[in-house]
Structure formats: C-alpha cells, structure tokens
Design an enzyme around this catalytic site. Structure first.
Site, PDB file in Angstrom:
ATOM      1  CG  ASP A 161      42.557  49.934  32.558  1.00  2.31           C
ATOM      2  OD1 ASP A 161      42.033  50.369  33.600  1.00  2.31           O
ATOM      3  OD2 ASP A 161      43.481  49.102  32.560  1.00  2.31           O
ATOM      4  CG  HIS A 189      45.322  48.245  35.729  1.00  2.00           C
ATOM      5  ND1 HIS A 189      44.144  48.716  35.202  1.00  2.00           N
ATOM      6  CD2 HIS A 189      44.993  47.712  36.935  1.00  2.00           C
ATOM      7  CE1 HIS A 189      43.152  48.478  36.037  1.00  2.00           C
ATOM      8  NE2 HIS A 189      43.645  47.874  37.098  1.00  2.00           N
TER       9      HIS A 189
HETATM   10  P1  NAD Z   1      39.671  39.278  47.051  1.00  2.00           P
HETATM   11  O1  NAD Z   1      40.411  39.687  48.286  1.00  2.00           O
HETATM   12  O2  NAD Z   1      38.191  39.271  47.076  1.00  2.00           O
HETATM   13  O3  NAD Z   1      40.140  37.844  46.589  1.00  2.00           O
HETATM   14  C1  NAD Z   1      41.483  37.515  46.447  1.00  2.00           C
HETATM   15  C2  NAD Z   1      41.617  36.056  46.815  1.00  2.00           C
HETATM   16  O4  NAD Z   1      42.946  35.683  46.515  1.00  2.00           O
HETATM   17  C3  NAD Z   1      41.387  35.785  48.301  1.00  2.00           C
HETATM   18  O5  NAD Z   1      40.400  34.789  48.444  1.00  2.00           O
HETATM   19  C4  NAD Z   1      42.750  35.323  48.797  1.00  2.00           C
HETATM   20  O6  NAD Z   1      42.663  34.331  49.800  1.00  2.00           O
HETATM   21  C5  NAD Z   1      43.354  34.778  47.519  1.00  2.00           C
HETATM   22  N1  NAD Z   1      44.810  34.727  47.504  1.00  2.00           N
HETATM   23  C6  NAD Z   1      45.697  35.570  48.073  1.00  2.00           C
HETATM   24  N2  NAD Z   1      46.945  35.159  47.858  1.00  2.00           N
HETATM   25  C7  NAD Z   1      46.858  34.036  47.124  1.00  2.00           C
HETATM   26  C8  NAD Z   1      47.807  33.129  46.615  1.00  2.00           C
HETATM   27  N3  NAD Z   1      49.125  33.307  46.826  1.00  2.00           N
HETATM   28  N4  NAD Z   1      47.381  32.066  45.906  1.00  2.00           N
HETATM   29  C9  NAD Z   1      46.062  31.876  45.716  1.00  2.00           C
HETATM   30  N5  NAD Z   1      45.104  32.669  46.196  1.00  2.00           N
HETATM   31  C10 NAD Z   1      45.506  33.748  46.889  1.00  2.00           C
HETATM   32  O7  NAD Z   1      40.231  40.211  45.873  1.00  2.00           O
HETATM   33  P2  NAD Z   1      39.594  40.451  44.425  1.00  2.00           P
HETATM   34  O8  NAD Z   1      38.650  41.591  44.538  1.00  2.00           O
HETATM   35  O9  NAD Z   1      39.136  39.180  43.861  1.00  2.00           O
HETATM   36  O10 NAD Z   1      40.881  41.012  43.652  1.00  2.00           O
HETATM   37  C11 NAD Z   1      41.989  40.197  43.380  1.00  2.00           C
HETATM   38  C12 NAD Z   1      43.103  41.025  42.744  1.00  2.00           C
HETATM   39  O11 NAD Z   1      42.685  41.529  41.481  1.00  2.00           O
HETATM   40  C13 NAD Z   1      43.531  42.245  43.551  1.00  2.00           C
HETATM   41  O12 NAD Z   1      44.934  42.378  43.503  1.00  2.00           O
HETATM   42  C14 NAD Z   1      42.880  43.398  42.806  1.00  2.00           C
HETATM   43  O13 NAD Z   1      43.521  44.620  43.026  1.00  2.00           O
HETATM   44  C15 NAD Z   1      43.032  42.915  41.376  1.00  2.00           C
HETATM   45  N6  NAD Z   1      42.201  43.553  40.364  1.00  2.00           N
HETATM   46  C16 NAD Z   1      42.776  43.816  39.160  1.00  2.00           C
HETATM   47  C17 NAD Z   1      42.026  44.391  38.146  1.00  2.00           C
HETATM   48  C18 NAD Z   1      42.665  44.704  36.825  1.00  2.00           C
HETATM   49  O14 NAD Z   1      42.027  45.346  35.978  1.00  2.00           O
HETATM   50  N7  NAD Z   1      43.900  44.294  36.575  1.00  2.00           N
HETATM   51  C19 NAD Z   1      40.681  44.684  38.359  1.00  2.00           C
HETATM   52  C20 NAD Z   1      40.117  44.388  39.596  1.00  2.00           C
HETATM   53  C21 NAD Z   1      40.892  43.826  40.613  1.00  2.00           C
HETATM   54  C1  LMR Z   2      40.344  48.347  39.070  1.00  2.00           C
HETATM   55  O1  LMR Z   2      40.848  49.027  38.183  1.00  2.00           O
HETATM   56  O2  LMR Z   2      39.124  48.395  39.347  1.00  2.00           O
HETATM   57  C2  LMR Z   2      41.221  47.386  39.827  1.00  2.00           C
HETATM   58  O3  LMR Z   2      42.537  47.479  39.411  1.00  2.00           O
HETATM   59  C3  LMR Z   2      41.078  47.503  41.298  1.00  2.00           C
HETATM   60  C4  LMR Z   2      41.735  48.754  41.821  1.00  2.00           C
HETATM   61  O4  LMR Z   2      42.488  48.653  42.794  1.00  2.00           O
HETATM   62  O5  LMR Z   2      41.491  49.834  41.280  1.00  2.00           O
END
Ligand code: NAD
Ligand code: LMR
Length: 327
Positions: A161, A189
């Site tokens: 952010d 967030h």
């Molecule tokens: P993705 O689906 O591509 O990958 C997530 C992986 O986590 C998958 O491979 C899945 O098998 C694995 N997984 C699920 N449960 C698990 C567990 N208990 N233990 C270990 N591995 C597990 O998703 P992504 O795009 O990599 O996003 C992951 C997370 O990050 C999501 O919740 C997304 O919303 C979040 N995210 C947060 C931010 C932020 O700024 N905070 C930014 C982007 C994404």
């Molecule tokens: C983001 O801000 O890009 C992540 O938290 C993914 C989402 O769900 O928006």
C-alpha cells in the site's frame, strides 16, 4: 562467510512465491553476504507438492551462491524449525467481486495452526510476516497462539500500500519515487486504509503544497491506493504477485536495517494513533535493531486523518469480532 539463516516461506508453489523466492535466494532480502536456507511449505496435495518440486528445481538451476539449502515439506513443524524469518504467504487469494475480509473464515484457521507451530519450533529471534489475507487479522490470530515468542514479533504487510501510494504521488507530481518521503499507510490492508498524504513530502515541500488539487488527494488518491488490489484482480484475473513479493522484500529489508527511515507496517497496537489495543494496524514504524522496530510516536494527525483512522479501526474491530472463536 556468515552462517546461513533459515527462512521459512509458506505457499511456496503459489504465484507470489514464484516472484519472491528467487529474490530471497539472490540476497536481495537479507543481504548479498548472507547465505540462506529456504524451508518451503505447501499443502500436502500431490499437485501442490509436485509444483513445489518444480519451483525448487528452478531455484537450483539459478545456481544462486547464497542458497545453501532447500527443505520442501508439507509439515509445518519441519518448515518452521529454527527459522529466523517466517513469511506466511500461503492462503487463499480473493477473486473478482470479493473483499479480502470474505477470506477470513477460510484463511483464519491456517494461522491458528501455524502460530502454534512457530511458537513451538522457530528460532528464539523469529520474526513473522503475514501476507495471506486479510493479513492484519491473520497476524492477530497467529500472534494469539504465542506463549514463548513475543506477540510483537508478528507483523503484517502494508508495504504494498505504501509503494502504491508512492507511485501515485510521484506520477501526479511528475517527480521520481525517491523524491517522495514520509508516506505512511494506517489501518487495515483494505479499502478503509488511510494513506496519510498530509505528512508526505516531495523533497522538502509538503505534498499538499505541491499538489494543490485537494479533492484529488482526498478522494481519487485514497480510492486508487485503497482499491488497487481489486483493480489488479479485475485486470489480471488473479491478484497481485510481483508487486506483493517486492513489497515483502522491502518490508523485511526495512525491518532488518537500522536507519531505513519511517515505513508502514501493520503491528500490534497498544492504543497508538487512536487504534484499539491488541489489533494489528498499519502504523509508522522505524527499526531500532535488526529485526526490531518501534512505532514512531510523533506523526501529527489532521482531523481528516483521525476520521479516516476511526473508520479503519472500526473495520479491524469488526474483523476481530468475526474471528473471536479463533483467538
Ligand atoms: P496462490 O493461490 O497463487 O498461492 C497460495 C499458495 O498457498 C498455494 O500454492 C496454496 O497451495 C498454498 N497454501 C494454501 N494453504 C496453505 C497452508 N495452510 N500452508 C501452506 N501453503 C498453503 O496465492 P498468491 O497469489 O500467492 O497469494 C497468497 C496470499 O497472499 C493470498 O491470501 C492473497 O490474498 C495474499 N496477498 C496479500 C497481499 C498483501 O499486500 N498483504 C498482496 C497480495 C496477495
Ligand atoms: C493486493 O492488495 O493486491 C492483495 O491484497 C490482493 C488482493 O486481494 O487485493
């Protein structure tokens, strides 16, 4: 050569980790003289474990000199064993039309189990960064299981952010990213987050002096930053990955580096800036020793800022209500 540091990363076969892991292994997160051992956790499903194997094969093929070992596992006790950094990415991402809070029920329980195991087996100096959404509340859930480790060692990522806010301000001002400073994102967030443009500076000038269009700052800017995640999902069909991985590298680098300035991080509140205690909220932080931070207590808040903070605080409290049974 320094001894290697163990870095546990969950969701290692997912899309964020595909951008993240090579950068950690290349030394971009902990330093170009710091070897690492990556301890990679994925769910037990055969498909996920096979994909994890593929990721590890590619990391091996990069021949990173700092990558001193990889552990591939579906067992959290193995993944978090003696880890000094636990990067909790693994969880479900949202799809189009969803809010991050819609993930609470599915993702929240992941952080109960992982919090317990981290507290049991991670290094005494373990630092935990939660990325999986909704990351503030998941951080609170994770820390609620801690008996041995300090709850303040759990932080959640607001850096994406902050970076989004930086990029928008620089584009509007027609200046470079490094010309902007002191932009802190408060709260959740989620779209209620508040990117405090009042304290931000363009070189030595206040942003509000350089951008005379106050309506743009108060509406468009805050809305673009707050809803950027949804805009990316709309465009890509899946959520941000490269920018999320980059923000996580920035988060850890800042937290690990004394003199890295003021940065945004979601941390355990003890009532600072009008936030309720015991929620994890984005606040201005600075590093006081590698891996240790303090909340900067001196940022002045306008009435507008206080109003926005009250709103995001209320949302964090309502998320806490929803997960009460997990705490
Ligand atoms: P993705 O689906 O591509 O990958 C997530 C992986 O986590 C998958 O491979 C899945 O098998 C694995 N997984 C699920 N449960 C698990 C567990 N208990 N233990 C270990 N591995 C597990 O998703 P992504 O795009 O990599 O996003 C992951 C997370 O990050 C999501 O919740 C997304 O919303 C979040 N995210 C947060 C931010 C932020 O700024 N905070 C930014 C982007 C994404
Ligand atoms: C983001 O801000 O890009 C992540 O938290 C993914 C989402 O769900 O928006």
């Amino acid at each position: 050569m320094k001894p290697p540091i163990r870095v546990a990363v969950t969701g290692a076969a997912g899309q964020i980790c595909y951008s993240l892991l090579p950068r950690i292994a290349a030394g971009e997160m902990l330093g170009l003289d710091q070897p690492v051992i990556l301890q990679l956790l994925e769910i037990p499903a055969e498909k996920a474990q096979l994909a994890l194997k593929g990721v590890a094969m590619e990391l091996a093929d990069c021949a990173f000199p700092l990558l001193h070992g990889m552990v591939l596992t579906s067992d959290p006790k193995v993944a978090f064993k003696d880890a000094s950094w636990c990067l909790l990415v693994g969880s479900k991402p949202r799809g189009p039309g969803m809010e991050r809070a819609d993930l609470l029920k599915d993702n929240g329980r992941i952080f109960v189990g992982q919090g317990e195991v981290i507290d049991e087996v991670a290094a005494d100096d373990a630092k935990v960064v939660v990325v999986g959404n909704p990351c503030n509340t998941n951080a609170m859930i994770c820390a609620s299981r801690f008996k041995r480790l300090p709850k303040t060692s759990v932080t959640a990522m607001m850096r994406l952010d902050q970076n989004r806010a930086l990029a928008q301000l620089a584009a509007k001002c027609g200046c470079g990213i490094n010309d902007i400073s002191d932009i802190v994102v408060y709260g959740n967030h989620s779209p209620t987050m508040f990117a405090d443009f009042f304290n931000a500076k363009v070189n030595d000038k206040e942003v509000t002096e350089v951008i005379a269009d106050r309506a743009w700052l108060e509406t468009d800017f805050l809305s673009i930053v707050g809803k950027r995640g949804a805009a990316i999902i709309e465009a890509r069909g899946v959520s941000s990955a490269t920018s999320a991985a980059n923000a996580l590298i920035d988060h850890v680098k800042s937290l690990n580096t004394v003199g890295s300035g003021i940065y945004s991080m979601a941390v355990r509140s003890a009532g600072e800036y009008g936030f309720a205690s015991e929620i994890w909220s984005g606040m201005p932080c600075r590093t006081i020793a590698p891996g240790r931070y303090e909340i900067v207590p001196t940022m002045a808040l306008t009435a507008f800022a206080r109003e926005r903070i009250a709103k995001t605080n209320a949302e964090l409290l309502s998320e806490r209500e929803v997960v009460q049974s997990l705490l």
